[in-house]
Design a protein around this motif. Structure first.
Motif, PDB file in Angstrom:
ATOM      1  N   ASN A   1     -25.844 -47.821 -12.557  1.00 36.05           N
ATOM      2  CA  ASN A   1     -25.405 -49.207 -12.397  1.00 36.05           C
ATOM      3  C   ASN A   1     -25.175 -49.630 -10.955  1.00 36.05           C
ATOM      4  O   ASN A   1     -24.713 -48.836 -10.126  1.00 36.05           O
TER       5      ASN A   1
ATOM      6  N   GLN B   1     -23.433 -58.303 -14.285  1.00 36.98           N
ATOM      7  CA  GLN B   1     -23.333 -56.889 -14.594  1.00 36.98           C
ATOM      8  C   GLN B   1     -21.904 -56.367 -14.454  1.00 36.98           C
ATOM      9  O   GLN B   1     -21.532 -55.360 -15.068  1.00 36.98           O
TER      10      GLN B   1
ATOM     11  N   TYR C   1     -30.069 -55.602 -10.630  1.00 35.11           N
ATOM     12  CA  TYR C   1     -30.189 -55.200 -12.028  1.00 35.11           C
ATOM     13  C   TYR C   1     -31.507 -54.498 -12.354  1.00 35.11           C
ATOM     14  O   TYR C   1     -31.501 -53.405 -12.955  1.00 35.11           O
TER      15      TYR C   1
ATOM     16  N   SER D   1     -31.427 -50.994 -11.079  1.00 34.11           N
ATOM     17  CA  SER D   1     -30.540 -50.151 -11.888  1.00 34.11           C
ATOM     18  C   SER D   1     -31.252 -49.680 -13.148  1.00 34.11           C
ATOM     19  O   SER D   1     -31.176 -48.504 -13.525  1.00 34.11           O
ATOM     20  N   GLN D   2     -31.940 -50.612 -13.802  1.00 35.46           N
ATOM     21  CA  GLN D   2     -32.680 -50.243 -15.012  1.00 35.46           C
ATOM     22  C   GLN D   2     -33.721 -49.162 -14.700  1.00 35.46           C
ATOM     23  O   GLN D   2     -33.874 -48.212 -15.476  1.00 35.46           O
ATOM     24  N   GLN D   3     -34.428 -49.324 -13.601  1.00 35.96           N
ATOM     25  CA  GLN D   3     -35.470 -48.367 -13.249  1.00 35.96           C
ATOM     26  C   GLN D   3     -34.899 -46.974 -12.991  1.00 35.96           C
ATOM     27  O   GLN D   3     -35.514 -45.968 -13.360  1.00 35.96           O
TER      28      GLN D   3
ATOM     29  N   ALA E   1     -34.259 -45.639 -16.560  1.00 35.92           N
ATOM     30  CA  ALA E   1     -35.480 -45.472 -17.348  1.00 35.92           C
ATOM     31  C   ALA E   1     -36.378 -44.371 -16.794  1.00 35.92           C
ATOM     32  O   ALA E   1     -37.079 -43.683 -17.548  1.00 35.92           O
TER      33      ALA E   1
ATOM     34  N   PHE F   1     -25.940 -45.110 -18.106  1.00 38.91           N
ATOM     35  CA  PHE F   1     -26.084 -46.534 -17.800  1.00 38.91           C
ATOM     36  C   PHE F   1     -25.130 -47.305 -18.697  1.00 38.91           C
ATOM     37  O   PHE F   1     -25.156 -47.156 -19.919  1.00 38.91           O
TER      38      PHE F   1
ATOM     39  N   GLY G   1     -24.360 -50.652 -20.342  1.00 41.31           N
ATOM     40  CA  GLY G   1     -25.151 -51.848 -20.619  1.00 41.31           C
ATOM     41  C   GLY G   1     -25.029 -52.293 -22.059  1.00 41.31           C
ATOM     42  O   GLY G   1     -24.187 -51.798 -22.817  1.00 41.31           O
TER      43      GLY G   1
ATOM     44  N   GLU H   1     -30.603 -53.144 -24.003  1.00 43.96           N
ATOM     45  CA  GLU H   1     -31.226 -52.247 -23.027  1.00 43.96           C
ATOM     46  C   GLU H   1     -32.109 -51.200 -23.691  1.00 43.96           C
ATOM     47  O   GLU H   1     -33.007 -50.649 -23.052  1.00 43.96           O
TER      48      GLU H   1
ATOM     49  N   ALA I   1     -35.565 -52.454 -23.750  1.00 47.41           N
ATOM     50  CA  ALA I   1     -36.018 -52.611 -22.365  1.00 47.41           C
ATOM     51  C   ALA I   1     -36.347 -51.260 -21.739  1.00 47.41           C
ATOM     52  O   ALA I   1     -37.392 -51.098 -21.086  1.00 47.41           O
ATOM     53  N   MET I   2     -35.466 -50.276 -21.937  1.00 49.32           N
ATOM     54  CA  MET I   2     -35.704 -48.952 -21.360  1.00 49.32           C
ATOM     55  C   MET I   2     -36.913 -48.281 -22.001  1.00 49.32           C
ATOM     56  O   MET I   2     -37.720 -47.630 -21.328  1.00 49.32           O
TER      57      MET I   2
END
Length: 413
Positions: A179, A186, A242, A245-247, A250, A257, A259, A263, A266-267
């Motif tokens: 994060n 967020q 954001y 952070s996701q990358q 993932a 994470f 969230g 997510e 998305a992940m």
């Protein structure tokens, strides 16, 4: 091709053969541009059962959807049916008289919906439901099960467990948390995704009954622990956006994470092989109840000025049906509030189980109707706290003072 897609191709072919020469057209707007193929298939499904109605779909980018929709409705050029937001954003439309009232008579399935789902689409001024709720979202902790297994780590239950796991992740060369706090919203996710269990149901109930405010030790304790956990966030996390952070999560570079349930899809979209586990917010003690924070994302509404009210009502009844709720859950990996829906996706089933011990995502559910909104107050002040520019006590005081401008119980404390 999924079994659902094959079924829809067959159904569409049959519907085309049986369609009347002059079907009634209705328009349907929404903001889920990433879900256009699925919604087109849902519409095909409806039209196969209702060949006398054609539904014309238009999806608009989420950031501008609200303005475009309200402008169109005010100018009497809005859609016949539409996606609407929930809570404060929903009230902005419903209070303008733009939406069709929904009851157990015109949409019978509503009588079986959860009360908190209907509350999200109910205008407080008249107690009327104006939209069919379509999804709940859960603020929680996601973790990479493969990384935890590789390191021999158990999923954390308490704050002490989480800190020990974070140390082990760090020692192994992983980012413990993915994060960042650059995106203001967020920070609200962090507050309740990590802090819900420490706040507890009692704190939530006491705030809503006016017995306490956000200077309460339970809230301050949660913020103090979140601030402390910041030592395990990536270097420079206050500038980490954001998508980055996701990358990190993932790609398998980070183990944890904080969230929403959204997510998961998305992940998986970024890394189909990622093995995600879901957890409630950490507890102070081993025996404390682990909690998540839940809200409803939006609903389906009809235009009060539509010239096709009967067709719109049929469409809304379809969107309220268990049949639709099941394909919605399966195809979009979302938690449908429609009773009787089951989850083929094990991660979704796990989220559904977590939802059994939850508190509302408080600022969105209760404090986004007036200004300054609770969400704005949390986001701005937690962002400062995580940057070291504010204390947990200062955050609690700022939130309480901001809300007291319109929330009467805080004016008495």
């Amino acid at each position: 091709m999924t079994p659902f897609a094959k079924t829809m191709i067959a159904a569409t072919t049959l519907a085309g053969l049986a369609a009347p020469a002059f079907a009634e057209d209705i328009s349907f707007w929404g903001w889920r541009t990433e879900d256009v193929p699925q919604y087109e298939a849902f519409i095909d499904m409806f039209e196969a059962e209702n060949p006398e109605i054609n539904v014309n779909l238009r999806m608009v980018e989420a950031v501008s959807y609200g303005t475009i929709l309200k402008t169109a409705l005010a100018g009497e050029s809005g859609p016949d049916a539409m996606m609407v937001r929930a809570y404060g954003s929903f009230e902005d439309l419903a209070s303008g008289g733009y939406l069709m009232p929904l009851t157990d008579e015109n949409v019978p399935a509503l009588k079986d919906f959860p009360a908190d789902a209907l509350q999200a689409e109910t205008l407080r001024a008249d107690g009327t439901v104006y939209a069919v709720p379509f999804a709940s979202q859960t603020m929680m902790v996601l973790y990479n099960k493969d990384i935890f297994e590789q390191l021999g780590l158990d999923a954390p239950k308490t704050w002490d467990d989480m800190k020990a796991d974070a140390e082990a992740l760090k020692d192994a060369g992983f980012y413990p948390f993915a994060n960042g706090t650059a995106a203001a919203w967020q920070n609200e996710v962090l507050t309740f995704g990590l802090g819900a269990s420490t706040m507890g149901k009692g704190f939530y109930q006491d705030v809503m009954s006016g017995k306490t405010d956000f200077t309460d030790p339970r809230f301050i304790d949660a913020l103090t622990r979140i601030q402390d956990m910041g030592q395990y966030f990536p270097d420079g996390f206050i500038g980490l956006d954001y998508p980055s952070s996701q990358q990190l999560f993932a790609s398998g570079m980070a183990g944890i994470f904080v969230g929403g349930s959204y997510e998961i899809a998305a992940m998986k979209g970024m890394n189909p092989d990622i093995n995600i586990g879901v957890l409630p917010a950490p507890t102070v003690n081993e025996d404390d109840e682990g909690l998540v924070a839940v809200f409803y994302d939006g609903g389906y509404a009809g235009n009060a000025a539509s010239e096709h009210k009967e067709a719109v009502t049929k469409f809304l009844n379809f969107l309220a049906s268990q049949e639709f709720g099941q394909v919605f859950a399966n195809e979009l990996s979302n938690i449908s509030p429609i009773p009787g829906v089951t989850f083929d996706n094990p991660e979704l089933q796990a989220v559904s189980d977590l939802n059994k011990t939850s508190i509302p995502y408080m600022m969105l559910v209760h404090f986004r109707f007036d200004q300054p909104s609770g969400s704005t107050l949390v986001q701005e002040n937690i962002q400062k706290m995580m940057a070291g520019d504010e204390t947990p006590e200062g955050v609690g005081k700022a939130i309480t003072e901001g809300l007291s401008s319109y929330y009467e119980p805080f004016q008495k404390n």
